[in-house]
Design a protein around this motif. Structure first.
Motif, mmCIF file in Angstrom:
data_model
loop_
_atom_site.group_PDB
_atom_site.id
_atom_site.type_symbol
_atom_site.label_atom_id
_atom_site.label_comp_id
_atom_site.label_asym_id
_atom_site.label_seq_id
_atom_site.Cartn_x
_atom_site.Cartn_y
_atom_site.Cartn_z
ATOM 1 N N SER A 207 0.850 -1.198 0.000
ATOM 2 C CA SER A 207 0.000 0.000 0.000
ATOM 3 C C SER A 207 0.881 1.241 0.000
ATOM 4 O O SER A 207 1.996 1.231 0.548
ATOM 5 C CB SER A 207 -0.938 0.010 1.211
ATOM 6 O OG SER A 207 -0.199 0.102 2.415
ATOM 7 N N ILE A 208 0.381 2.303 -0.600
ATOM 8 C CA ILE A 208 1.080 3.573 -0.626
ATOM 9 C C ILE A 208 0.052 4.690 -0.609
ATOM 10 O O ILE A 208 -1.010 4.576 -1.242
ATOM 11 C CB ILE A 208 2.013 3.686 -1.862
ATOM 12 C CG1 ILE A 208 2.850 4.968 -1.795
ATOM 13 C CG2 ILE A 208 1.233 3.581 -3.153
ATOM 14 C CD1 ILE A 208 3.954 5.026 -2.836
ATOM 15 N N ASP A 209 0.328 5.756 0.136
ATOM 16 C CA ASP A 209 -0.592 6.886 0.177
ATOM 17 C C ASP A 209 0.191 8.162 0.380
ATOM 18 O O ASP A 209 1.352 8.147 0.805
ATOM 19 C CB ASP A 209 -1.628 6.705 1.296
ATOM 20 C CG ASP A 209 -1.030 6.897 2.675
ATOM 21 O OD1 ASP A 209 -1.334 7.905 3.327
ATOM 22 O OD2 ASP A 209 -0.241 6.026 3.115
ATOM 23 N N ALA A 210 -0.454 9.281 0.075
ATOM 24 C CA ALA A 210 0.196 10.581 0.188
ATOM 25 C C ALA A 210 -0.864 11.669 0.207
ATOM 26 O O ALA A 210 -1.951 11.503 -0.378
ATOM 27 C CB ALA A 210 1.149 10.813 -0.984
ATOM 28 N N PRO A 211 -0.582 12.790 0.847
ATOM 29 C CA PRO A 211 -1.511 13.925 0.771
ATOM 30 C C PRO A 211 -1.423 14.588 -0.596
ATOM 31 O O PRO A 211 -0.353 14.639 -1.201
ATOM 32 C CB PRO A 211 -0.997 14.863 1.875
ATOM 33 C CG PRO A 211 0.440 14.523 2.023
ATOM 34 C CD PRO A 211 0.565 13.064 1.718
ATOM 35 N N VAL A 212 -2.553 15.053 -1.086
ATOM 36 C CA VAL A 212 -2.606 15.761 -2.373
ATOM 37 C C VAL A 212 -3.364 17.059 -2.116
ATOM 38 O O VAL A 212 -4.594 17.064 -2.022
ATOM 39 C CB VAL A 212 -3.305 14.917 -3.460
ATOM 40 C CG1 VAL A 212 -3.291 15.666 -4.789
ATOM 41 C CG2 VAL A 212 -2.631 13.552 -3.597
ATOM 42 N N ASN A 213 -2.633 18.139 -2.008
ATOM 43 C CA ASN A 213 -3.214 19.401 -1.546
ATOM 44 C C ASN A 213 -4.311 19.929 -2.462
ATOM 45 O O ASN A 213 -5.345 20.413 -1.993
ATOM 46 C CB ASN A 213 -2.111 20.456 -1.377
ATOM 47 C CG ASN A 213 -1.179 20.120 -0.231
ATOM 48 O OD1 ASN A 213 -1.575 19.460 0.723
ATOM 49 N ND2 ASN A 213 0.071 20.562 -0.318
ATOM 50 N N PHE A 214 -4.111 19.840 -3.779
ATOM 51 C CA PHE A 214 -5.120 20.421 -4.670
ATOM 52 C C PHE A 214 -6.422 19.622 -4.686
ATOM 53 O O PHE A 214 -7.457 20.108 -5.160
ATOM 54 C CB PHE A 214 -4.565 20.582 -6.099
ATOM 55 C CG PHE A 214 -4.403 19.297 -6.857
ATOM 56 C CD1 PHE A 214 -5.438 18.778 -7.621
ATOM 57 C CD2 PHE A 214 -3.199 18.607 -6.818
ATOM 58 C CE1 PHE A 214 -5.290 17.603 -8.332
ATOM 59 C CE2 PHE A 214 -3.028 17.429 -7.522
ATOM 60 C CZ PHE A 214 -4.072 16.925 -8.278
ATOM 61 N N LEU A 215 -6.384 18.407 -4.132
ATOM 62 C CA LEU A 215 -7.608 17.614 -3.978
ATOM 63 C C LEU A 215 -8.186 17.737 -2.572
ATOM 64 O O LEU A 215 -9.160 17.074 -2.238
ATOM 65 C CB LEU A 215 -7.322 16.139 -4.281
ATOM 66 C CG LEU A 215 -6.975 15.786 -5.726
ATOM 67 C CD1 LEU A 215 -6.653 14.305 -5.842
ATOM 68 C CD2 LEU A 215 -8.119 16.148 -6.671
#
Length: 317
Positions: A82-90
């Motif tokens: 699994s991999i995740d990350a914050p995406v500011n424009f979303l």
């Protein structure tokens, strides 16, 4: 009655138990827990709750391998990434999970899903509402033999089910010390079609939480829990990990009516961590297995927040 060509009594018992589990699982698949379990669930929250995506404020990946009931013929083996990350424009985070499981030595599962979480500040922490969508496929390898070659229950060759869509949803809150979450998987309750027979995915519900207790700047305790529910079956994991100098940890877990777990881990670098757990089986399967091994490898790259300088030009009139 099913016959197995094993010469020793231990092999016969193991094979008969495998066969019994196969028959029970195929006939009641819609009512049992169909999602693989993990002992190091506190390091693997995205798998069961899509609202977790982006909550760590970094690009974080986790690899897990679980070898369940070692020594048991046809023991389940599960691999997960699994991999995740914050995406500011979303205004939130994105996550991807891929799972491959060989369950009970006869049923194989492959799953891939994409998660999105919408995050916003609330009080001293962040609240997220998330959903994931993906595809899932199950297959049966047909390795088990019976004295009746025309037995419709157990296939004599590998059978692949249809690829079907899968949907999950969740809510997740986290602050510096606390996290709480609730989620559900397999909301569509999709049907698995093997050709000669069908089964149905059951909705699974998860509740999780944890809290960090700081005894000193160098020592902290993080108790946590995970509740899993499907139909009339509920499973509870109670965990506690003691962390030292943010460098290594030791801990344990109790899974109701199933296992006692010992675990330990090391932060190899500030970004890379390695964990291991061993399940001491307490259920009736303890006479047929040598426990369960699970290895976790995690990497997290923290994203530095950009601070825009403010230039002030003050005029005195």
């Amino acid at each position: 009655m099913y016959r197995v060509n094993y010469n020793d009594s231990t092999g016969i018992m193991k094979k008969l138990l495998s066969l019994a589990l196969l028959i029970i699982s195929v006939s009641s698949l819609s009512f049992g827990q169909q999602d693989p379990q993990f002992s190091q669930n506190m390091f693997n929250r995205l798998y069961s709750n899509p609202a977790y995506a982006g909550s760590s404020e970094g690009i974080c990946g986790t690899l897990l391998y679980r070898n369940q009931w070692t020594g048991f013929d046809g023991a389940p083996k599960t691999g997960l990434f699994s991999i995740d990350a914050p995406v500011n424009f979303l205004h939130g985070g994105l996550g991807v999970t891929v799972l491959a499981a060989d369950e009970l030595g006869f049923e194989n599962t492959f799953m891939a899903k994409l998660a999105y979480a919408f995050r916003f500040n609330i009080g001293q922490g962040n609240l997220a509402i998330g959903a994931d969508f993906g595809f899932l496929q199950k297959s049966i390898d047909g390795d088990f033999k019976s004295n009746d070659p025309n037995d419709p229950i157990i296939p004599t060759s590998s059978v692949s089910g249809n690829i079907f869509p899968d949907l999950g949803a969740g809510i997740y809150y986290n602050s510096d010390k606390l996290y709480l979450g609730a989620s559900a998987s397999h909301l569509l309750e999709s049907e698995v079609d093997y050709g000669d027979f069908t089964t149905q995915m059951a909705r699974h519900f998860y509740f999780m939480g944890g809290y960090r207790i700081e005894f000193s700047p160098a020592v902290s305790l993080i108790p946590s829990f995970l509740v899993k529910n499907v139909a009339d079956q509920t499973q509870l994991d109670i965990n506690a990990n003691l962390h030292f100098n943010n460098r290594f940890w030791i801990g344990g877990s109790y899974r109701l009516d199933d296992a006692v777990v010992a675990m330990a881990g090391l932060n190899i670098t500030p970004n890379l961590r390695l964990g291991y757990s061993y399940d001491f089986t307490t259920s009736d399967l303890k006479d047929y297995s040598s426990g369960t091994h699970e290895i976790m490898l995690g990497y997290c790259y923290k994203i530095k927040k950009k601070i825009t300088p403010i230039n002030r030009n003050v005029r005195f009139l």
